[in-house]
Design an enzyme around this catalytic site. Sequence first.
Site, PDB file in Angstrom:
ATOM      1  N   HIS A  17      30.309 -31.991  19.298  1.00 41.78           N
ATOM      2  CA  HIS A  17      29.381 -32.295  18.192  1.00 41.78           C
ATOM      3  C   HIS A  17      29.087 -33.796  18.164  1.00 41.78           C
ATOM      4  O   HIS A  17      27.931 -34.212  18.016  1.00 41.78           O
ATOM      5  CB  HIS A  17      30.008 -31.931  16.833  1.00 41.78           C
ATOM      6  CG  HIS A  17      30.176 -30.476  16.573  1.00 41.78           C
ATOM      7  ND1 HIS A  17      31.356 -29.921  16.162  1.00 41.78           N
ATOM      8  CD2 HIS A  17      29.293 -29.448  16.645  1.00 41.78           C
ATOM      9  CE1 HIS A  17      31.197 -28.614  15.977  1.00 41.78           C
ATOM     10  NE2 HIS A  17      29.955 -28.302  16.274  1.00 41.78           N
ATOM     11  N   LYS A  41      31.323 -17.410   7.062  1.00 33.53           N
ATOM     12  CA  LYS A  41      32.142 -17.675   8.248  1.00 33.53           C
ATOM     13  C   LYS A  41      33.604 -17.878   7.892  1.00 33.53           C
ATOM     14  O   LYS A  41      34.424 -18.087   8.779  1.00 33.53           O
ATOM     15  CB  LYS A  41      31.604 -18.902   8.995  1.00 33.53           C
ATOM     16  CG  LYS A  41      30.279 -18.645   9.661  1.00 33.53           C
ATOM     17  CD  LYS A  41      29.952 -19.688  10.700  1.00 33.53           C
ATOM     18  CE  LYS A  41      28.723 -19.269  11.491  1.00 33.53           C
ATOM     19  NZ  LYS A  41      28.368 -20.207  12.546  1.00 33.53           N
ATOM     20  N   ARG A  90      24.996 -25.485  24.394  1.00 34.63           N
ATOM     21  CA  ARG A  90      26.044 -25.563  25.410  1.00 34.63           C
ATOM     22  C   ARG A  90      25.683 -24.704  26.622  1.00 34.63           C
ATOM     23  O   ARG A  90      25.538 -25.194  27.720  1.00 34.63           O
ATOM     24  CB  ARG A  90      27.395 -25.115  24.829  1.00 34.63           C
ATOM     25  CG  ARG A  90      27.989 -26.138  23.873  1.00 34.63           C
ATOM     26  CD  ARG A  90      29.068 -25.534  23.046  1.00 34.63           C
ATOM     27  NE  ARG A  90      28.530 -24.400  22.305  1.00 34.63           N
ATOM     28  CZ  ARG A  90      29.234 -23.661  21.447  1.00 34.63           C
ATOM     29  NH1 ARG A  90      30.506 -23.906  21.251  1.00 34.63           N
ATOM     30  NH2 ARG A  90      28.666 -22.675  20.799  1.00 34.63           N
ATOM     31  N   SER A 128      34.459 -25.090  17.952  1.00 31.78           N
ATOM     32  CA  SER A 128      35.439 -25.316  16.887  1.00 31.78           C
ATOM     33  C   SER A 128      36.476 -24.192  16.892  1.00 31.78           C
ATOM     34  O   SER A 128      37.675 -24.446  16.735  1.00 31.78           O
ATOM     35  CB  SER A 128      34.740 -25.360  15.527  1.00 31.78           C
ATOM     36  OG  SER A 128      33.841 -26.435  15.480  1.00 31.78           O
TER      37      SER A 128
HETATM   38  O1  PNS Z   1      27.799 -24.653  13.392  1.00 33.60           O
HETATM   39  P1  PNS Z   1      27.116 -23.360  13.099  1.00 33.60           P
HETATM   40  O2  PNS Z   1      28.018 -22.447  12.302  1.00 33.60           O
HETATM   41  O3  PNS Z   1      26.567 -22.692  14.322  1.00 33.60           O
HETATM   42  O4  PNS Z   1      25.853 -23.719  12.168  1.00 33.60           O
HETATM   43  C1  PNS Z   1      24.993 -22.717  11.738  1.00 33.60           C
HETATM   44  C2  PNS Z   1      24.068 -23.243  10.635  1.00 33.60           C
HETATM   45  C3  PNS Z   1      24.877 -23.736   9.460  1.00 33.60           C
HETATM   46  C4  PNS Z   1      23.223 -24.364  11.186  1.00 33.60           C
HETATM   47  C5  PNS Z   1      23.162 -22.057  10.213  1.00 33.60           C
HETATM   48  O5  PNS Z   1      23.966 -20.967   9.856  1.00 33.60           O
HETATM   49  C6  PNS Z   1      22.224 -22.399   9.067  1.00 33.60           C
HETATM   50  O6  PNS Z   1      21.224 -23.047   9.269  1.00 33.60           O
HETATM   51  N1  PNS Z   1      22.600 -21.949   7.851  1.00 33.60           N
HETATM   52  C7  PNS Z   1      21.810 -22.144   6.649  1.00 33.60           C
HETATM   53  C8  PNS Z   1      21.110 -20.850   6.201  1.00 33.60           C
HETATM   54  C9  PNS Z   1      19.771 -20.702   6.893  1.00 33.60           C
HETATM   55  O7  PNS Z   1      18.896 -21.509   6.723  1.00 33.60           O
HETATM   56  N2  PNS Z   1      19.651 -19.660   7.768  1.00 33.60           N
HETATM   57  C10 PNS Z   1      18.499 -19.490   8.639  1.00 33.60           C
HETATM   58  C11 PNS Z   1      17.340 -18.818   8.031  1.00 33.60           C
HETATM   59  S1  PNS Z   1      17.683 -17.223   7.385  1.00 33.60           S
END
Ligand code: PNS
Length: 170
Positions: A17, A41, A90, A128
């Site tokens: 990250h 999560k 990745r 993670s």
């Molecule tokens: O590190 P991650 O868990 O892959 O991050 C995922 C994240 C937090 C970027 C993603 O889940 C997100 O954007 N969540 C906010 C909710 C949202 O906007 N969802 C997409 C449209 S439904």
Amino acid sequence: MNRAVVPGTFDPITAGHVDVIQRAAQIFDEVVVCVAKSVKKNPMFDLDTRVALSTEALSHLPNVTVRCFDGLLVDCCREVDAHVVVKGLRAATDFEYEFQMTALNYQLSPDLETFFIMSPPKFMYLSSSILREMASMGGTITGFVPPCVEKALHEAFADAYADKDGSSQR
Ligand code: PNS
């Protein structure tokens, strides 16, 4: 002002990250790292801790700030007045999910651009969750996570280590 958001759960922030955020900080004037609550999560670290660890890990980058959000990413971007989202990629396995998220975010906010930065090979296998698992089993995670995260993971699993030591002495 060219401002980008780097969103994620950051449970916890890894060296992968940090690498992506550092690259973004060289491209954009300002980078806002947005730590998602991500209740679904069931994160290991609470939101405040994830923000604190991310803030410490990124403290060497003057144009990077860290904040949290709960809800839609597009709303978070509106709040911080950013028109670009930066995501790390990745491997091909990331692509399907990111493709879906980008398409959904585009539907919700067509003026929001998603910008992908490839992880360098040395971080391609990091996540993670795999680092939490390694730490939980006493594996070496030095270099894979910022020092503050290494300390936090060791402290979190201290009881598990103590039990392991105890059982090996019996
Ligand atoms: O590190 P991650 O868990 O892959 O991050 C995922 C994240 C937090 C970027 C993603 O889940 C997100 O954007 N969540 C906010 C909710 C949202 O906007 N969802 C997409 C449209 S439904």
